[in-house]
Scaffold this active site. Structure first.
Site, PDB file in Angstrom:
ATOM      1  N   CYS A   4       5.989   4.781   9.057  1.00  0.00           N
ATOM      2  CA  CYS A   4       6.554   4.084   7.890  1.00  0.00           C
ATOM      3  C   CYS A   4       8.038   4.365   7.656  1.00  0.00           C
ATOM      4  O   CYS A   4       8.847   3.444   7.743  1.00  0.00           O
ATOM      5  CB  CYS A   4       5.748   4.429   6.649  1.00  0.00           C
ATOM      6  SG  CYS A   4       4.077   3.770   6.727  1.00  0.00           S
ATOM      7  N   LEU A  17      -0.585   4.496   0.209  1.00  0.00           N
ATOM      8  CA  LEU A  17      -1.350   5.674   0.645  1.00  0.00           C
ATOM      9  C   LEU A  17      -0.551   6.503   1.637  1.00  0.00           C
ATOM     10  O   LEU A  17       0.300   5.979   2.359  1.00  0.00           O
ATOM     11  CB  LEU A  17      -2.690   5.258   1.244  1.00  0.00           C
ATOM     12  CG  LEU A  17      -2.752   4.377   2.507  1.00  0.00           C
ATOM     13  CD1 LEU A  17      -2.433   5.145   3.761  1.00  0.00           C
ATOM     14  CD2 LEU A  17      -4.106   3.735   2.608  1.00  0.00           C
ATOM     15  N   GLU A  26       0.840  -1.195   0.000  1.00  0.00           N
ATOM     16  CA  GLU A  26       0.000   0.000   0.000  1.00  0.00           C
ATOM     17  C   GLU A  26       0.879   1.251   0.000  1.00  0.00           C
ATOM     18  O   GLU A  26       1.833   1.342   0.742  1.00  0.00           O
ATOM     19  CB  GLU A  26      -0.900  -0.021   1.246  1.00  0.00           C
ATOM     20  CG  GLU A  26      -1.846   1.136   1.327  1.00  0.00           C
ATOM     21  CD  GLU A  26      -2.642   1.325   0.037  1.00  0.00           C
ATOM     22  OE1 GLU A  26      -3.344   0.395  -0.368  1.00  0.00           O
ATOM     23  OE2 GLU A  26      -2.539   2.409  -0.578  1.00  0.00           O
ATOM     24  N   LYS A  71       7.864  -1.532  -2.307  1.00  0.00           N
ATOM     25  CA  LYS A  71       7.343  -0.680  -1.225  1.00  0.00           C
ATOM     26  C   LYS A  71       8.493  -0.037  -0.430  1.00  0.00           C
ATOM     27  O   LYS A  71       8.498   1.163  -0.157  1.00  0.00           O
ATOM     28  CB  LYS A  71       6.443  -1.508  -0.303  1.00  0.00           C
ATOM     29  CG  LYS A  71       5.973  -0.792   0.929  1.00  0.00           C
ATOM     30  CD  LYS A  71       5.089   0.400   0.612  1.00  0.00           C
ATOM     31  CE  LYS A  71       4.952   1.301   1.823  1.00  0.00           C
ATOM     32  NZ  LYS A  71       4.188   2.508   1.543  1.00  0.00           N
ATOM     33  N   LYS A  73       2.994  14.670  10.979  1.00  0.00           N
ATOM     34  CA  LYS A  73       2.819  15.584   9.848  1.00  0.00           C
ATOM     35  C   LYS A  73       1.392  16.126   9.920  1.00  0.00           C
ATOM     36  O   LYS A  73       0.579  15.612  10.706  1.00  0.00           O
ATOM     37  CB  LYS A  73       3.083  14.880   8.513  1.00  0.00           C
ATOM     38  CG  LYS A  73       2.075  13.781   8.174  1.00  0.00           C
ATOM     39  CD  LYS A  73       2.345  13.258   6.775  1.00  0.00           C
ATOM     40  CE  LYS A  73       1.356  12.178   6.394  1.00  0.00           C
ATOM     41  NZ  LYS A  73       1.569  11.675   5.051  1.00  0.00           N
TER      42      LYS A  73
HETATM   43  N1  LIG Z   1       0.064   4.018   8.084  1.00  0.00           N
HETATM   44  C1  LIG Z   1       0.458   4.237   6.844  1.00  0.00           C
HETATM   45  O1  LIG Z   1       0.484   5.376   6.358  1.00  0.00           O
HETATM   46  C2  LIG Z   1       0.888   3.084   5.967  1.00  0.00           C
HETATM   47  C3  LIG Z   1       1.011   3.288   4.581  1.00  0.00           C
HETATM   48  C4  LIG Z   1       1.399   2.212   3.778  1.00  0.00           C
HETATM   49  C5  LIG Z   1       1.681   0.979   4.368  1.00  0.00           C
HETATM   50  N2  LIG Z   1       1.566   0.824   5.715  1.00  0.00           N
HETATM   51  C6  LIG Z   1       1.830  -0.504   6.282  1.00  0.00           C
HETATM   52  O2  LIG Z   1       0.573  -1.129   6.540  1.00  0.00           O
HETATM   53  C7  LIG Z   1       0.653  -1.924   7.727  1.00  0.00           C
HETATM   54  C8  LIG Z   1      -0.405  -1.481   8.713  1.00  0.00           C
HETATM   55  O3  LIG Z   1      -0.115  -0.159   9.117  1.00  0.00           O
HETATM   56  P1  LIG Z   1      -1.138   0.704   9.979  1.00  0.00           P
HETATM   57  O4  LIG Z   1      -0.545   2.046  10.128  1.00  0.00           O
HETATM   58  O5  LIG Z   1      -2.505   0.560   9.394  1.00  0.00           O
HETATM   59  O6  LIG Z   1      -1.073  -0.109  11.361  1.00  0.00           O
HETATM   60  P2  LIG Z   1      -1.921   0.126  12.688  1.00  0.00           P
HETATM   61  O7  LIG Z   1      -0.995  -0.149  13.809  1.00  0.00           O
HETATM   62  O8  LIG Z   1      -2.622   1.440  12.621  1.00  0.00           O
HETATM   63  O9  LIG Z   1      -3.044  -1.006  12.661  1.00  0.00           O
HETATM   64  C9  LIG Z   1      -2.782  -2.365  12.745  1.00  0.00           C
HETATM   65  C10 LIG Z   1      -4.047  -3.055  13.263  1.00  0.00           C
HETATM   66  O10 LIG Z   1      -3.868  -4.467  13.143  1.00  0.00           O
HETATM   67  C11 LIG Z   1      -4.516  -5.079  14.248  1.00  0.00           C
HETATM   68  N3  LIG Z   1      -4.066  -6.474  14.420  1.00  0.00           N
HETATM   69  C12 LIG Z   1      -2.897  -6.946  14.950  1.00  0.00           C
HETATM   70  N4  LIG Z   1      -2.889  -8.295  14.917  1.00  0.00           N
HETATM   71  C13 LIG Z   1      -4.051  -8.688  14.357  1.00  0.00           C
HETATM   72  C14 LIG Z   1      -4.628  -9.971  14.060  1.00  0.00           C
HETATM   73  N5  LIG Z   1      -3.975 -11.107  14.325  1.00  0.00           N
HETATM   74  N6  LIG Z   1      -5.843 -10.005  13.492  1.00  0.00           N
HETATM   75  C15 LIG Z   1      -6.514  -8.854  13.201  1.00  0.00           C
HETATM   76  N7  LIG Z   1      -6.033  -7.625  13.465  1.00  0.00           N
HETATM   77  C16 LIG Z   1      -4.814  -7.541  14.043  1.00  0.00           C
HETATM   78  C17 LIG Z   1      -4.167  -4.148  15.403  1.00  0.00           C
HETATM   79  O11 LIG Z   1      -5.031  -4.363  16.506  1.00  0.00           O
HETATM   80  C18 LIG Z   1      -4.344  -2.774  14.739  1.00  0.00           C
HETATM   81  O12 LIG Z   1      -5.662  -2.292  14.875  1.00  0.00           O
HETATM   82  C19 LIG Z   1       2.087  -1.792   8.219  1.00  0.00           C
HETATM   83  O13 LIG Z   1       2.852  -2.851   7.698  1.00  0.00           O
HETATM   84  C20 LIG Z   1       2.531  -0.487   7.618  1.00  0.00           C
HETATM   85  O14 LIG Z   1       3.933  -0.430   7.434  1.00  0.00           O
HETATM   86  C21 LIG Z   1       1.159   1.854   6.518  1.00  0.00           C
END
Ligand SMILES: NC(=O)c1ccc[n+]([C@@H]2O[C@H](COP(=O)([O-])OP(=O)(O)OC[C@H]3O[C@@H](n4cnc5c(N)ncnc54)[C@H](O)[C@@H]3O)[C@@H](O)[C@H]2O)c1
Length: 446
Positions: A266, A156, A154, A210, A326
């Protein structure tokens, strides 16, 4: 399509809501019961512009539901997205425990074909691990329904996440067979109306893409911050340098803003994780280490500026404008504001802070403490402070009433961590002004 998404964080929730918006039936599953209860009530736990309305609309339309019931969630979606967190472990590598848990859960409950897609940012080779984990769980049940594993990282940006998802620059699809590719092409067709943005490739290249994107951007920021440090020492103004080099199309104006270091969920962890992958494969990533090293140093620059100005900071009160890493998000993961505030507390200073969206998050992280006042307005955070530091460049900080500010503050000292103010103007208004890479006393252009 019927879709299941594991993880309702920034990525899972935005993905779920956007996929529901185009008519898919989406079940979002999380292990955090409070979060699921909150979402089921229509209460969105994170700040992301436009997300509230998108979630509410799709919940009301019956296309988006939230659950903690993993078995029902595995039964729901032919496509199963993994969008859980991949934070740094103590060594700096990506901690894959949540990804493994989800793979195991899918293997434990699936009874028919599933396409399992990692949307989380994961090191190269993780898809193989996901496949092996699912296979082991199926073997333990002595069943063998077919499944595919794909990588769909992703891209975003928090603060513009919905726009980015709905109108992506590209959709990277890492697959090892046509069946998986077809499913993902069909899923993303509504977001590809003007032109095909899908880039189908092998899984390892998709996983690396990524990291490559984030590292390129992080490198630009650290490069500019290093130039800002040099600028300060040689008596130049980095903002004039920035506008001049950005005019070169090969460099461009994006991501060349000097500041107080990058944070967020990230860049920092992805730079560390790719460094760790690189070392595991026997290559010393000199540049990746430098990107991180420069950034860690830069995150101290605001504190050091205050220390240089005041000497001893014990007993001082410092105003902080901006807590989120940010603008347009409430995310404070690895935010420069945290480095600054923690250093100030360590030095015996107190903080008055304001952020349009992240004060709740700051309260959650730091709790109630005597040396932190979380204020309701920007001006309130400036009341009686010895200096005011701009850490996050929210729009509302750009044109404050400087007369009122000067009256409110105990001393008219501004440290502009994002170079949003004009130094000469502020100095004429009677402030002591410090920016990033804008050596005090630069002559005005003739
Ligand atoms: N935040 C960003 O801007 C962004 C952008 C691109 C990619 N990513 C990537 O996407 C991934 C997620 O990032 P995020 O910021 O959304 O994370 P986050 O920490 O906001 O959310 C992760 C969620 O996963 C849940 N979770 C953990 N274990 C679980 C399980 N076994 N079953 C179901 N849910 C479970 C947690 O409770 C939490 O709500 C990461 O790898 C991150 O690097 C993030």
């Amino acid at each position: 399509m019927r879709i299941t998404i594991f993880g309702t964080g920034y990525v899972g929730l935005v993905t779920g809501a956007c996929l529901a918006e185009t008519g898919n039936h989406v079940v979002c599953v999380d292990i955090d019961a409070d979060r699921v209860a909150q979402l089921s009530r229509g209460d969105v736990p994170i700040y992301e512009p436009g997300l509230d309305a998108l979630v509410t609309g799709n919940v009301n339309a019956g296309r988006l539901t939230f659950t903690t019931d993993a078995e029902a969630a595995v039964a729901h979606g032919r496509l199963q997205f993994i969008a859980v967190g991949t934070p740094s472990d103590e060594s700096g590598a990506a901690d894959l425990q949540y990804v493994r848990q989800v793979a195991d859960t899918i293997g434990r409950y699936m009874t028919e074909y599933r396409l399992v897609i990692t949307k989380s940012t994961v090191p190269v080779g993780t898809a193989d691990e996901v496949r092996a984990t699912i296979r082991a769980a199926l073997d333990a049940r002595d069943v063998s329904p077919e499944f595919d594993v794909a990588s769909n990282p992703e891209f975003l940006k928090e603060g513009a996440a919905i726009e980015d998802f709905m109108k992506p620059d590209r959709v990277v699809i890492g697959v090892d067979n046509e069946r998986a590719a077809d499913h993902l092409r069909a899923l993303y067709a509504p977001y590809n109306r003007s032109r095909d943005r899908c880039m189908v490739m092998d899984i390892r290249s998709a996983e690396l893409t990524k990291y490559a994107a984030n590292i390129m951007l992080a490198a630009k920021v650290s490069m500019m911050n290093e130039l800002a440090q040099i600028s300060d020492r040689v008596g130049a103004d980095i903002e004039r340098v920035r506008t001049a080099i950005g005019a070169d199309h090969r460099i461009g104006y994006h991501f060349i803003y000097p500041g107080c270091g990058f944070g967020g969920s990230c860049f920092p962890k992805d730079v560390r994780a790719l460094g760790s992958t690189s070392k595991q494969h026997g290559y010393e990533p000199a540049l990746l280490d430098a990107i991180e090293g420069v950034n860690m140093r830069q995150k101290r620059v605001l504190f050091e500026r205050l220390q240089a100005h005041f000497g001893d900071l014990a007993g001082r009160t410092i105003g902080v404008w901006g807590l989120a890493f940010k603008p347009n998000t409430d995310d404070m993961r690895e935010a420069p504001s945290r480095t600054l505030m923690e250093a100030l507390w360590e030095a015996g200073a107190s903080v008055r802070a304001f952020d349009p969206e992240a004060t709740g998050e700051a309260r959650r992280i730091y709790g109630d403490r005597a040396d932190l006042a979380l204020c309701d307005s920007a001006l309130d955070a400036a009341r009686d402070v010895d200096a005011l530091v701009v850490v996050t460049e929210w729009h509302i900080f750009r044109s404050p009433d400087f007369d009122e500010l000067k009256t409110l503050m105990a001393q008219p000292v501004i440290v502009d961590g994002r170079n949003i103010y004009e130094p000469d103007y502020l100095r004429r208004e009677g402030f002591t002004y410090y920016g990033i890479g804008r050596a005090a006393g630069n002559p005005a252009p003739v």
